[in-house]
Design a protein around this motif. Structure first.
Motif, PDB file in Angstrom:
ATOM      1  N   ALA A  37      46.377  40.790  49.159  1.00  0.00           N
ATOM      2  CA  ALA A  37      46.487  42.214  49.496  1.00  0.00           C
ATOM      3  C   ALA A  37      46.168  43.085  48.289  1.00  0.00           C
ATOM      4  O   ALA A  37      45.786  44.241  48.442  1.00  0.00           O
ATOM      5  N   ASN A  38      46.302  42.531  47.100  1.00  0.00           N
ATOM      6  CA  ASN A  38      45.939  43.233  45.870  1.00  0.00           C
ATOM      7  C   ASN A  38      44.436  43.035  45.658  1.00  0.00           C
ATOM      8  O   ASN A  38      43.964  41.900  45.611  1.00  0.00           O
ATOM      9  N   PRO A  39      43.667  44.116  45.509  1.00  0.00           N
ATOM     10  CA  PRO A  39      42.212  43.956  45.387  1.00  0.00           C
ATOM     11  C   PRO A  39      41.766  43.190  44.140  1.00  0.00           C
ATOM     12  O   PRO A  39      40.617  42.772  44.050  1.00  0.00           O
ATOM     13  N   MET A  40      42.673  42.974  43.196  1.00  0.00           N
ATOM     14  CA  MET A  40      42.308  42.201  42.016  1.00  0.00           C
ATOM     15  C   MET A  40      42.220  40.703  42.326  1.00  0.00           C
ATOM     16  O   MET A  40      41.575  39.951  41.628  1.00  0.00           O
TER      17      MET A  40
ATOM     18  N   PRO B  74      40.577  43.084  36.149  1.00  0.00           N
ATOM     19  CA  PRO B  74      41.544  44.066  36.633  1.00  0.00           C
ATOM     20  C   PRO B  74      41.039  45.506  36.646  1.00  0.00           C
ATOM     21  O   PRO B  74      41.617  46.347  37.309  1.00  0.00           O
ATOM     22  N   GLY B  75      39.972  45.789  35.942  1.00  0.00           N
ATOM     23  CA  GLY B  75      39.482  47.161  35.881  1.00  0.00           C
ATOM     24  C   GLY B  75      38.384  47.444  36.878  1.00  0.00           C
ATOM     25  O   GLY B  75      37.790  46.533  37.460  1.00  0.00           O
ATOM     26  N   ILE B  76      38.131  48.700  37.090  1.00  0.00           N
ATOM     27  CA  ILE B  76      37.027  49.125  37.943  1.00  0.00           C
ATOM     28  C   ILE B  76      36.139  50.025  37.097  1.00  0.00           C
ATOM     29  O   ILE B  76      36.599  51.025  36.538  1.00  0.00           O
TER      30      ILE B  76
ATOM     31  N   ALA C 241      29.883  50.768  39.076  1.00  0.00           N
ATOM     32  CA  ALA C 241      29.592  49.330  39.110  1.00  0.00           C
ATOM     33  C   ALA C 241      30.330  48.689  40.275  1.00  0.00           C
ATOM     34  O   ALA C 241      31.468  49.036  40.578  1.00  0.00           O
ATOM     35  N   GLU C 242      29.640  47.761  40.926  1.00  0.00           N
ATOM     36  CA  GLU C 242      30.268  47.029  42.017  1.00  0.00           C
ATOM     37  C   GLU C 242      31.147  45.930  41.457  1.00  0.00           C
ATOM     38  O   GLU C 242      30.821  45.322  40.441  1.00  0.00           O
ATOM     39  N   ARG C 243      32.245  45.683  42.126  1.00  0.00           N
ATOM     40  CA  ARG C 243      33.145  44.609  41.705  1.00  0.00           C
ATOM     41  C   ARG C 243      32.483  43.274  42.024  1.00  0.00           C
ATOM     42  O   ARG C 243      32.041  43.039  43.141  1.00  0.00           O
TER      43      ARG C 243
END
Length: 117
Positions: free
Chosen positions: A41-44, A62-64, A68-70
């Motif tokens: 549920a956490n996007p990381m 952990p960063g965005i 930039a696309e993950r």
């Protein structure tokens, strides 16, 4: 001793008030079962398939970054997969010496590393 003499509720309140990074002790199994921050549920985090055949949750960056696309989370490399690359690139060993190390059983690629361990 000052911390040991205090009740947990008081410590939690004091730690939170002073922005102390803390958490209740829990096993990895408990953390994965109870803590939503350690779930898909956490996007990381993502559930990934490892080359071993196992599926597990793994953390991504952990960063965005703006614009930039993950990138998808990748499994850790298999044991021994970079042996030759490191011996040649980092240590500068010639191919013949790397072959000798393999033949002597001093180093192993991923197939042999998995079979032995």
């Amino acid at each position: 001793q000052r911390i040991g003499a205090r009740h947990f509720e008081n410590l939690a309140e004091a730690f939170d008030h002073h922005a102390v990074c803390w958490g209740e002790y829990q096993t990895v199994r408990e953390a994965l079962q109870k803590d939503f921050r350690l779930s898909a549920a956490n996007p990381m985090f993502e559930c990934i398939s490892h080359p071993s055949g196992e599926t597990y949750i793994a953390a991504g960056f952990p960063g965005i970054m703006s614009g930039a696309e993950r990138t998808p989370v990748r499994p850790a490399p298999r044991l021994g997969v970079h042996t030759d690359e490191i011996l040649a690139g980092e240590l500068g060993l010639p191919e013949s010496e790397i072959g000798r190390l393999h033949d002597a059983g001093i180093v192993a690629g991923p197939e042999k590393a998995l079979a032995n361990g």
